[in-house]
Design a protein around this motif. Structure first.
Motif, mmCIF file in Angstrom:
data_model
loop_
_atom_site.group_PDB
_atom_site.id
_atom_site.type_symbol
_atom_site.label_atom_id
_atom_site.label_comp_id
_atom_site.label_asym_id
_atom_site.label_seq_id
_atom_site.Cartn_x
_atom_site.Cartn_y
_atom_site.Cartn_z
ATOM 1 N N TYR A 243 0.574 -0.899 -0.053
ATOM 2 C CA TYR A 243 -0.150 -0.077 -0.011
ATOM 3 C C TYR A 243 0.861 1.201 0.158
ATOM 4 O O TYR A 243 2.062 1.319 0.568
ATOM 5 N N GLY A 244 0.394 2.329 -0.897
ATOM 6 C CA GLY A 244 0.977 3.690 -0.949
ATOM 7 C C GLY A 244 0.383 4.343 -1.015
ATOM 8 O O GLY A 244 -1.385 4.548 -0.923
ATOM 9 N N CYS A 245 0.235 5.389 -0.073
ATOM 10 C CA CYS A 245 -0.317 6.557 -0.642
ATOM 11 C C CYS A 245 -0.111 7.694 -1.388
ATOM 12 O O CYS A 245 0.901 8.469 -0.766
ATOM 13 N N ALA A 246 -0.683 9.194 -1.846
ATOM 14 C CA ALA A 246 -0.298 9.882 -2.650
ATOM 15 C C ALA A 246 -1.000 11.206 -2.170
ATOM 16 O O ALA A 246 -2.989 11.162 -1.947
ATOM 17 N N SER B 241 11.426 14.640 6.421
ATOM 18 C CA SER B 241 11.895 15.642 5.228
ATOM 19 C C SER B 241 11.931 15.398 3.981
ATOM 20 O O SER B 241 13.613 16.223 3.017
ATOM 21 N N GLY B 242 11.500 14.346 3.462
ATOM 22 C CA GLY B 242 12.035 14.224 2.029
ATOM 23 C C GLY B 242 12.629 12.407 1.406
ATOM 24 O O GLY B 242 12.405 12.367 0.460
ATOM 25 N N GLU B 243 13.004 11.586 2.983
ATOM 26 C CA GLU B 243 13.462 10.483 2.764
ATOM 27 C C GLU B 243 11.987 9.971 1.733
ATOM 28 O O GLU B 243 10.998 9.750 2.289
ATOM 29 N N ARG B 244 12.369 9.283 0.876
ATOM 30 C CA ARG B 244 11.459 8.512 0.370
ATOM 31 C C ARG B 244 11.249 7.256 0.931
ATOM 32 O O ARG B 244 12.162 6.300 1.460
ATOM 33 N N TRP C 107 9.489 -9.884 7.237
ATOM 34 C CA TRP C 107 10.396 -8.871 6.702
ATOM 35 C C TRP C 107 11.547 -9.277 5.905
ATOM 36 O O TRP C 107 11.826 -8.642 4.727
ATOM 37 N N GLU C 108 11.866 -10.548 5.893
ATOM 38 C CA GLU C 108 12.121 -11.420 5.689
ATOM 39 C C GLU C 108 11.858 -11.775 3.749
ATOM 40 O O GLU C 108 12.621 -11.793 2.488
ATOM 41 N N ARG C 109 10.975 -11.921 3.508
ATOM 42 C CA ARG C 109 10.084 -12.335 2.616
ATOM 43 C C ARG C 109 9.981 -10.947 1.914
ATOM 44 O O ARG C 109 9.906 -11.324 0.466
ATOM 45 N N GLN C 110 9.704 -9.965 2.858
ATOM 46 C CA GLN C 110 8.629 -9.014 1.386
ATOM 47 C C GLN C 110 9.605 -7.937 1.603
ATOM 48 O O GLN C 110 8.302 -6.651 1.892
ATOM 49 N N SER C 111 11.255 -7.670 2.164
ATOM 50 C CA SER C 111 11.281 -6.255 2.634
ATOM 51 C C SER C 111 11.182 -5.269 1.946
ATOM 52 O O SER C 111 11.445 -4.217 1.731
ATOM 53 N N ASP C 112 11.203 -5.591 0.257
ATOM 54 C CA ASP C 112 10.703 -4.600 -0.441
ATOM 55 C C ASP C 112 9.744 -3.498 -0.739
ATOM 56 O O ASP C 112 9.896 -2.806 -1.217
ATOM 57 N N ASP C 113 8.256 -4.024 0.243
ATOM 58 C CA ASP C 113 7.750 -3.300 0.257
ATOM 59 C C ASP C 113 8.119 -2.620 1.911
ATOM 60 O O ASP C 113 6.937 -1.878 2.243
ATOM 61 N N MET C 114 8.463 -3.156 2.917
ATOM 62 C CA MET C 114 8.393 -2.789 3.847
ATOM 63 C C MET C 114 9.936 -1.582 4.638
ATOM 64 O O MET C 114 10.998 -1.482 3.678
ATOM 65 N N ASP C 115 9.555 -0.565 5.757
ATOM 66 C CA ASP C 115 10.643 0.299 5.727
ATOM 67 C C ASP C 115 11.100 -0.143 7.097
ATOM 68 O O ASP C 115 12.486 0.418 7.616
ATOM 69 N N LEU C 116 10.102 -0.595 8.296
ATOM 70 C CA LEU C 116 10.866 -0.955 9.663
ATOM 71 C C LEU C 116 10.608 -2.092 9.755
ATOM 72 O O LEU C 116 9.134 -3.248 9.816
ATOM 73 N N HIS D 96 7.881 2.649 -5.208
ATOM 74 C CA HIS D 96 7.883 1.381 -6.417
ATOM 75 C C HIS D 96 5.941 2.220 -6.708
ATOM 76 O O HIS D 96 5.646 1.538 -7.684
ATOM 77 N N GLY D 97 5.888 3.180 -6.323
ATOM 78 C CA GLY D 97 5.347 4.441 -7.194
ATOM 79 C C GLY D 97 3.032 4.288 -7.019
ATOM 80 O O GLY D 97 2.518 4.342 -7.843
ATOM 81 N N TYR D 98 3.861 4.135 -5.731
ATOM 82 C CA TYR D 98 1.875 3.526 -5.274
ATOM 83 C C TYR D 98 1.183 5.175 -4.716
ATOM 84 O O TYR D 98 1.886 5.746 -4.351
ATOM 85 N N GLY D 99 0.482 4.831 -5.033
ATOM 86 C CA GLY D 99 -0.266 6.676 -4.353
ATOM 87 C C GLY D 99 -1.311 6.644 -4.495
ATOM 88 O O GLY D 99 -2.707 7.419 -4.553
#
Length: 524
Positions: free
Chosen positions: A445-448, A499-502, A462-471, A508-511
């Motif tokens: 999920y993402g939000c714009a 502050s701008g960190e993505r 986290w190990e399986r889907q870290s591509d989508d996770m931040d923490l 991934h362009g979600y939103g």
């Protein structure tokens, strides 16, 4: 009575051949498995033996439970035994069911003053001309009706950096051009609550500080007429907001061309921004959880709650939502209400949902979802008790209806459905400039225009889907981190994102597709 957290939970020993479980409260009738448990495995901490197969994140009985007896987790009732349960047995949908019981709302009895932080935290925000602070800098395209969705997307696609990198090459300070389309806007009561709610949602996005400027595009003959939309929301067509329709412009091709040209005119002003140091009190964070599991209320949600407490101490705002997902746990929030009136407003929203479900032949316990149940959650009561851990421990200072502007500072509640895209859409319409999203099953999920930060409840995810996770909050379950420690890290990460960190979802362009206004009107 305190909001459930895992801060004082008791994990069992990691001795080989011994079941690893976690006890959340001394009065609980169940413990939570920290790995797959097989029959015959001893549980020394509880003085029992596993009886049957118990998946990770699921519940195991610690005592004999008679049919009809309440079952507790977090020290709170999560349901009633539908059949006899023996010590060591799996507790889930086959032997645990919903039931009615009294809740003591005790309005405001546990409200306590929040001690401000000695020195305010800061982030690098974008200060708009009217003093509002943005975390992102987009140009937006809103549609009054589904019929104008295709042209809106075509205009936005012209400025996509992955397709047309040259379109925004000279405007590095613009985060992008996004089209937020939806599936309604017509075939609804022109004087009804549904249209008013849609207009309030669109108005909230039109005023959002994360939009430097925007277009509003309609078809022309829809119920949601643009002049009335602008008038009801106190908006005017000006250099920052341009509104027009396909029919007045002369069709699809001309409308797309006009939209592209108008955005080209908006780009120089949108690009002329800079980030500057502002206090964390300008942060408004929407709290979400989706794809929850049995660990959500033990790891990620309490970690987010710890970060929320820090945010509130620094003068910021957190929006708890998803009314059906606090159902059965609302008494833990009313006790923290800053005033009795605030607590009563929350109960009024619960009663609205009960009536709404009754009118439509639905039940509040149609939540948890299939994925939630596979992850160990059995009833909405259990999910709710874990879900409100996102709200930390500070006072509940206000209750808002869907998409209403959030003006209070501190922990607030906004009435929304539990469906994440609809809920987050309402939060952003209310002013949220950042979304925090916990998940145990792996929600994508993402939000714009507001960035979304994702917290994994367990290390396997986290190990399986870290591509989508931040923490990764699974470190809590493993005893490698504490909730206050990881909550402090999360708070700093949120300042960095603001502050701008993505975030991962932004990468991934979600939103754009996740903009889903709540539709409650009859479609005719």
């Amino acid at each position: 009575m305190q909001t459930p957290t895992a801060e004082s939970s008791t994990p069992s020993s990691s001795t080989p051949g011994v079941a690893r479980v976690i006890r959340l409260h001394p009065q609980d009738d169940v413990v939570i498995s920290l790995g797959q448990l097989v029959s015959g495995t001893p549980v020394p901490s509880e003085g029992i033996t596993v009886a049957g197969l118990i998946p990770p994140g699921h519940k195991m009985a610690t005592r004999a439970i008679a049919p009809g007896t309440p079952v507790r987790r977090y020290g709170q009732i999560i349901g009633f035994a539908s059949q006899a349960i023996q010590p060591g047995q799996h507790v889930h949908t086959h032997n645990l069911a919903m039931g009615d019981f009294a809740r003591d709302y005790a309005f405001g009895e546990e409200a306590r003053p929040t001690i401000p932080a000695p020195a305010p935290a800061t982030f690098q925000g974008i200060v708009r001309a009217d003093g509002r602070v943005a975390t992102r800098n987009y140009i937006g395209i809103l549609t009054s009706v589904n019929c104008s969705a295709t042209v809106a997307r075509a205009i936005a696609d012209h400025f996509r950096r992955d397709i047309h990198p040259e379109a925004l090459a000279d405007f590095p300070n613009v985060d992008g051009v996004v089209a937020l389309t939806h599936g309604t806007g017509c075939a609804m009561d022109s004087e009804g609550e549904g249209l008013a709610l849609l207009q309030r949602t669109l108005g909230g996005y039109a005023c959002h500080p994360n939009f430097a400027s925007l277009l509003v595009i309609g078809l022309g003959c829809e119920t949601n007429q643009i002049p009335r939309l602008l008038a009801t929301q106190g908006l005017q067509d000006n250099e920052r907001l341009r509104a027009f329709t396909i029919q007045d412009t002369g069709g699809t091709t001309k409308t797309i061309a006009r939209g592209i040209e108008l955005i080209r005119e908006m780009l120089p002003a949108a690009n002329a921004v800079r980030r500057e140091t502002v206090p964390a009190s300008y942060l408004i964070v929407g709290l979400q959880c989706g794809g929850s599991d049995g660990y959500s209320g033990i790891s990620a949600n309490p970690v987010l709650g710890a970060a929320v407490d820090l945010l509130v101490q620094h003068g910021g705002t957190a929006i708890l939502s998803e009314t059906p997902e606090i159902y059965g746990a609302e008494h833990l929030l009313t006790r923290r209400a800053q005033t009795p009136d605030v607590g009563r407003k929350l109960v009024e929203r619960i009663r609205w949902w009960e009536a709404h479900c009754a009118r439509n032949g639905a039940a509040m316990n149609n939540n948890p979802s299939s994925g939630n149940k596979a992850g160990g959650l059995t009833t909405v009561l259990e999910k709710s008790l874990g879900g409100i851990a996102k709200a930390g421990s500070t006072n509940l200072v206000e209750v808002y209806e869907y998409a209403q502007p959030v003006q209070a500072h501190g922990l607030v509640f906004m009435d929304t459905p539990g469906y994440d895209p609809i809920s987050a859409t309402g939060q952003v319409a209310g002013g949220a400039n950042l979304i925090c999203f916990t998940t145990g099953r792996g929600s994508a999920y993402g939000c714009a225009p507001s960035p979304s930060f994702k917290l994994a409840t367990n290390t396997a995810l986290w190990e399986r889907q870290s591509d989508d996770m931040d923490l990764n909050c699974g470190e809590i379950l493993e005893g490698r981190r504490t909730i206050p420690e990881l909550g402090a890290e999360l708070f700093q990460r949120l300042l960095d994102i603001a502050s701008g960190e993505r975030s991962r979802s932004e990468c991934h362009g979600y939103g754009q597709q996740e903009f889903v206004p709540w539709q409650i009107s009859v479609v005719v």
